[in-house]
Design a protein around this motif. Structure first.
Motif, PDB file in Angstrom:
ATOM      1  N   LEU A 299       0.847  -1.200   0.000  1.00 22.75           N
ATOM      2  CA  LEU A 299       0.000   0.000   0.000  1.00 22.75           C
ATOM      3  C   LEU A 299       0.883   1.251   0.000  1.00 22.75           C
ATOM      4  O   LEU A 299       0.640   2.206  -0.749  1.00 22.75           O
ATOM      5  CB  LEU A 299      -0.874  -0.015   1.263  1.00 22.75           C
ATOM      6  CG  LEU A 299      -2.119   0.853   1.262  1.00 22.75           C
ATOM      7  CD1 LEU A 299      -3.052   0.451   0.150  1.00 22.75           C
ATOM      8  CD2 LEU A 299      -2.851   0.709   2.607  1.00 22.75           C
ATOM      9  N   SER A 300       1.944   1.214   0.805  1.00 21.93           N
ATOM     10  CA  SER A 300       2.873   2.347   0.875  1.00 21.93           C
ATOM     11  C   SER A 300       3.484   2.615  -0.485  1.00 21.93           C
ATOM     12  O   SER A 300       3.568   3.760  -0.935  1.00 21.93           O
ATOM     13  CB  SER A 300       4.015   2.051   1.843  1.00 21.93           C
ATOM     14  OG  SER A 300       3.594   2.173   3.138  1.00 21.93           O
ATOM     15  N   ALA A 301       3.907   1.517  -1.116  1.00 24.35           N
ATOM     16  CA  ALA A 301       4.535   1.674  -2.434  1.00 24.35           C
ATOM     17  C   ALA A 301       3.535   2.308  -3.399  1.00 24.35           C
ATOM     18  O   ALA A 301       3.872   3.260  -4.131  1.00 24.35           O
ATOM     19  CB  ALA A 301       5.002   0.315  -2.930  1.00 24.35           C
ATOM     20  N   SER A 302       2.286   1.815  -3.385  1.00 26.78           N
ATOM     21  CA  SER A 302       1.269   2.354  -4.298  1.00 26.78           C
ATOM     22  C   SER A 302       1.032   3.834  -4.024  1.00 26.78           C
ATOM     23  O   SER A 302       0.942   4.651  -4.954  1.00 26.78           O
ATOM     24  CB  SER A 302      -0.049   1.617  -4.136  1.00 26.78           C
ATOM     25  OG  SER A 302       0.153   0.247  -4.260  1.00 26.78           O
ATOM     26  N   VAL A 303       0.935   4.199  -2.750  1.00 33.06           N
ATOM     27  CA  VAL A 303       0.648   5.600  -2.423  1.00 33.06           C
ATOM     28  C   VAL A 303       1.812   6.485  -2.855  1.00 33.06           C
ATOM     29  O   VAL A 303       1.619   7.597  -3.345  1.00 33.06           O
ATOM     30  CB  VAL A 303       0.331   5.754  -0.915  1.00 33.06           C
ATOM     31  CG1 VAL A 303       0.276   7.216  -0.523  1.00 33.06           C
ATOM     32  CG2 VAL A 303      -0.990   5.092  -0.599  1.00 33.06           C
ATOM     33  N   GLN A 304       3.036   5.950  -2.705  1.00 31.15           N
ATOM     34  CA  GLN A 304       4.180   6.761  -3.138  1.00 31.15           C
ATOM     35  C   GLN A 304       4.158   6.994  -4.645  1.00 31.15           C
ATOM     36  O   GLN A 304       4.426   8.094  -5.120  1.00 31.15           O
ATOM     37  CB  GLN A 304       5.475   6.084  -2.723  1.00 31.15           C
ATOM     38  CG  GLN A 304       5.930   6.589  -1.354  1.00 31.15           C
ATOM     39  CD  GLN A 304       6.929   5.677  -0.715  1.00 31.15           C
ATOM     40  OE1 GLN A 304       7.643   4.970  -1.409  1.00 31.15           O
ATOM     41  NE2 GLN A 304       6.948   5.699   0.616  1.00 31.15           N
ATOM     42  N   ILE A 305       3.777   5.943  -5.370  1.00 30.99           N
ATOM     43  CA  ILE A 305       3.669   6.105  -6.826  1.00 30.99           C
ATOM     44  C   ILE A 305       2.582   7.137  -7.142  1.00 30.99           C
ATOM     45  O   ILE A 305       2.775   8.052  -7.951  1.00 30.99           O
ATOM     46  CB  ILE A 305       3.360   4.752  -7.507  1.00 30.99           C
ATOM     47  CG1 ILE A 305       4.564   3.815  -7.314  1.00 30.99           C
ATOM     48  CG2 ILE A 305       3.062   4.932  -8.990  1.00 30.99           C
ATOM     49  CD1 ILE A 305       4.298   2.373  -7.702  1.00 30.99           C
ATOM     50  N   ALA A 326      -3.558  10.521   2.746  1.00 28.91           N
ATOM     51  CA  ALA A 326      -3.446   9.054   2.801  1.00 28.91           C
ATOM     52  C   ALA A 326      -2.025   8.666   3.184  1.00 28.91           C
ATOM     53  O   ALA A 326      -1.802   7.781   4.019  1.00 28.91           O
ATOM     54  CB  ALA A 326      -3.825   8.451   1.462  1.00 28.91           C
ATOM     55  N   ASN A 327      -1.063   9.373   2.618  1.00 25.75           N
ATOM     56  CA  ASN A 327       0.333   9.053   2.899  1.00 25.75           C
ATOM     57  C   ASN A 327       0.677   9.310   4.370  1.00 25.75           C
ATOM     58  O   ASN A 327       1.348   8.497   5.021  1.00 25.75           O
ATOM     59  CB  ASN A 327       1.241   9.866   1.979  1.00 25.75           C
ATOM     60  CG  ASN A 327       2.656   9.334   2.031  1.00 25.75           C
ATOM     61  OD1 ASN A 327       2.854   8.122   2.063  1.00 25.75           O
ATOM     62  ND2 ASN A 327       3.625  10.221   2.097  1.00 25.75           N
ATOM     63  N   ASN A 328       0.193  10.447   4.910  1.00 25.32           N
ATOM     64  CA  ASN A 328       0.471  10.762   6.320  1.00 25.32           C
ATOM     65  C   ASN A 328      -0.108   9.709   7.253  1.00 25.32           C
ATOM     66  O   ASN A 328       0.542   9.263   8.198  1.00 25.32           O
ATOM     67  CB  ASN A 328      -0.113  12.136   6.695  1.00 25.32           C
ATOM     68  CG  ASN A 328       0.685  13.242   6.049  1.00 25.32           C
ATOM     69  OD1 ASN A 328       1.802  13.001   5.586  1.00 25.32           O
ATOM     70  ND2 ASN A 328       0.121  14.429   5.987  1.00 25.32           N
ATOM     71  N   ASN A 329      -1.345   9.317   6.950  1.00 22.30           N
ATOM     72  CA  ASN A 329      -1.964   8.316   7.829  1.00 22.30           C
ATOM     73  C   ASN A 329      -1.291   6.958   7.698  1.00 22.30           C
ATOM     74  O   ASN A 329      -1.179   6.214   8.672  1.00 22.30           O
ATOM     75  CB  ASN A 329      -3.458   8.205   7.542  1.00 22.30           C
ATOM     76  CG  ASN A 329      -4.196   9.346   8.201  1.00 22.30           C
ATOM     77  OD1 ASN A 329      -4.033   9.573   9.392  1.00 22.30           O
ATOM     78  ND2 ASN A 329      -4.960  10.093   7.425  1.00 22.30           N
ATOM     79  N   LEU A 330      -0.835   6.691   6.468  1.00 24.18           N
ATOM     80  CA  LEU A 330      -0.131   5.434   6.256  1.00 24.18           C
ATOM     81  C   LEU A 330       1.167   5.414   7.068  1.00 24.18           C
ATOM     82  O   LEU A 330       1.557   4.387   7.622  1.00 24.18           O
ATOM     83  CB  LEU A 330       0.165   5.286   4.758  1.00 24.18           C
ATOM     84  CG  LEU A 330       0.312   3.862   4.245  1.00 24.18           C
ATOM     85  CD1 LEU A 330      -0.897   3.017   4.609  1.00 24.18           C
ATOM     86  CD2 LEU A 330       0.502   3.884   2.736  1.00 24.18           C
ATOM     87  N   SER A 331       1.832   6.588   7.168  1.00 15.36           N
ATOM     88  CA  SER A 331       3.073   6.661   7.963  1.00 15.36           C
ATOM     89  C   SER A 331       2.773   6.352   9.426  1.00 15.36           C
ATOM     90  O   SER A 331       3.510   5.614  10.084  1.00 15.36           O
ATOM     91  CB  SER A 331       3.693   8.060   7.938  1.00 15.36           C
ATOM     92  OG  SER A 331       3.928   8.443   6.664  1.00 15.36           O
TER      93      SER A 331
END
Ligand code: ADP
Length: 506
Positions: A299-305, A326-331
């Protein structure tokens, strides 16, 4: 009492006026009246009574005094006459003194018949030849002492009941002989028959081999001169049939003025079920966090892309905002998951260190910058401006993120945070001081426990209660020390120290 005796009209008694009293009676009275020890005298065939000031309180505030003075014993003491008359007679007949200890002789005083305990002796006082003489009773009321003893006995019974009901083992260790006594339950757990003292070697033999050294060390540490005497350890014991039981021992040693332990006692609790439950919980967390790791990584990889795509490809502004959110919450999710995975690693003894040389002060400053992107906290650095250490950079960074993160989290109103780095020849010490909510001193000993949160049921601050546990493990793995000083309302200072260079921790 001297005055009352002088003013009394003795002519109405069988003793007659004092002018005719024998020297023996006068001497005995003089001894009595000058003594602070309670005394009572029966004189002549009618057993006419005298007593001194010290005896006076035992007659109560509303009872026999002052009527008892000059009264015939039989009239004065109808309630105990059957008890004391035979004793008086025997003393008069044989001349042998009597002795009674803590004897219950209820007497009428304070308007009722009160239970009173006495230790007393009756002894014969001789008069001139041919005269009757008397019996002197030197006595002391022991009601209070007997009651206290009874109260202690009751308290002991209640304690025994509580120990029994709570299924506790109890032990009392003699720091001189290294032997201890234990209650029946403890003996049963250790597989000990008979009730002689138990040697520490026997207790160690009943402890499973993996735990023996740790247990002996904990005992030695509690008894060590200068220690706080506290003893708390969980270990496993095994009886002759091989049945295992996990027990938690809690106790405290007491020290004399020279710092030598003279008493060491405590309880033993069967925590097998609790530990098994904890193990199942750990197992669940371990499996769940491992299972979550893979999807979250992808999921992290996808959000970074996605983040890169929204920058390069034309898309709505909203899209960019939501991808960042989404990225912040994923962190945050990744941090939580990392904590859980770290716990699993620690428990499996797999927290390996990767030692390299770095500047501790630089690490801390970098860490502060990342953690405080809005610059709304005011970090004050004190002490060394640079300090090279050999340690695990990532792990020490993790400790700093946790300590500084907590300092921020638990100081919502006070924005100043002081960070001090100092060193001596061997160790570097870092402290993080905040001026926030602080911690109740009773909670301090548990702060570094797994899942421990001071306000476990409050929702004001989020967290799992793992950060300090992991930090303590990391510092321990570095052969360092970690601690805290805090006061409710005045903030906390968390500190740790690690060796500047300890080749044994590689
Ligand atoms: P958490 O995820 O709950 O912050 P930690 O292990 O980092 O877990 O801390 C354990 C508990 O210690 C916290 O729940 C909090 O009650 C208390 N604590 C830690 N640091 C501080 C601090 N700087 N000030 C006040 N309380 C603190």
């Amino acid at each position: 009492m001297g005055r009352l005796i002088r003013d009394f009209n003795w002519e109405d008694t069988s003793l007659g006026a004092p002018a005719g009293w024998s020297q023996s009676l006068l001497t005995t009275l003089s001894i009595m009246l000058n003594s602070r020890f309670p005394m009572f005298l029966f004189w002549g065939p009618d057993l006419i009574q005298f007593y001194n000031d010290a005896y006076r309180p035992s007659l109560g505030s509303n009872g026999k005094h002052p009527k008892a003075l000059g009264q015939r014993a039989e009239e004065c003491w109808p309630e105990i006459w059957p008890v004391i008359k035979p004793v008086i007679d025997q003393v008069l007949e044989t001349g042998q003194p009597s002795w009674s200890e803590n004897e219950l002789i209820p007497i009428f005083r304070n308007n009722c018949l009160e239970d009173a305990f006495w230790t007393y002796s009756y002894s014969r006082v001789f008069d001139e030849p041919g005269k009757f003489g008397g019996v002197l009773s030197i006595c002391t009321e022991t009601t209070e002492a007997v009651q206290s003893h009874k109260n202690i006995q009751n308290a002991k019974n209640e304690l025994e009941f509580a120990v029994e009901a709570a299924d506790l083992g109890t032990w009392d260790f003699n720091p001189v002989t290294f032997k201890f006594i234990g209650n029946d339950r403890l003996r049963e757990w250790f597989g000990i028959t008979g009730d002689e003292e138990i040697g520490l070697d026997v207790a160690l033999a009943a402890t499973i081999e993996e735990d023996r050294e740790r247990m002996a060390a904990a005992v030695a540490k509690a008894l060590e001169k200068g220690s706080d005497g506290n003893y708390n350890i969980i270990y496993t014991i095994q009886d002759q049939e091989g049945n295992r039981r996990i027990v938690e021992a809690t106790g405290r040693a007491k020290f004399d003025a020279e710092g030598k332990a003279y008493q060491f006692s405590g309880i033993l609790q069967d925590v097998t079920e609790k530990q098994q439950l904890q193990m199942r919980k750990d197992e669940f967390i371990s499996v769940a966090s491992h299972e979550l790791k893979t999807p979250i990584t992808s999921l992290s990889a996808s959000v970074q892309i996605l983040q890169r795509l929204v920058k390069t490809e034309s898309s709505s502004e909203k899209m960019a905002t939501f991808v960042t959110k989404a990225n912040n919450n994923l962190s945050k999710l990744t941090y939580l998951l990392d904590d859980l995975l770290n716990v699993t690693k620690i428990q499996q003894g797999q927290l390996a260190l990767n030692i390299n040389r770095f500047d501790l002060v630089e690490l801390i400053k970098d860490c502060c910058e990342h953690i405080n992107p809005l610059q709304d906290y005011d970090f004050v650095f004190m002490g060394d401006e640079t300090l090279m250490v050999y340690a695990d950079y990532r792990r020490i960074d993790q400790v700093m993120v946790n300590l500084i993160g907590n300092a921020i989290k638990y100081s919502p109103r006070k924005k100043r945070i002081e960070i001090t780095v100092i060193h001596d020849d061997e160790t570097a010490t870092v402290s993080v001081r905040d001026f926030g909510i602080g911690i109740n001193s009773q909670k301090l000993p548990h702060l570094f426990d797994r899942y421990y949160r001071v306000d476990a049921f409050g929702h004001q601050f989020s967290g799992l209660g793992l950060g300090l546990y992991i930090s303590a493990e990391i510092i321990n793995r570095h052969n360092g020390k970690i601690g805290v000083e805090s006061e409710v309302g005045n903030g906390s200072t968390f500190w740790f120290s690690i060796p500047l260079d300890d080749p044994s921790i590689a």
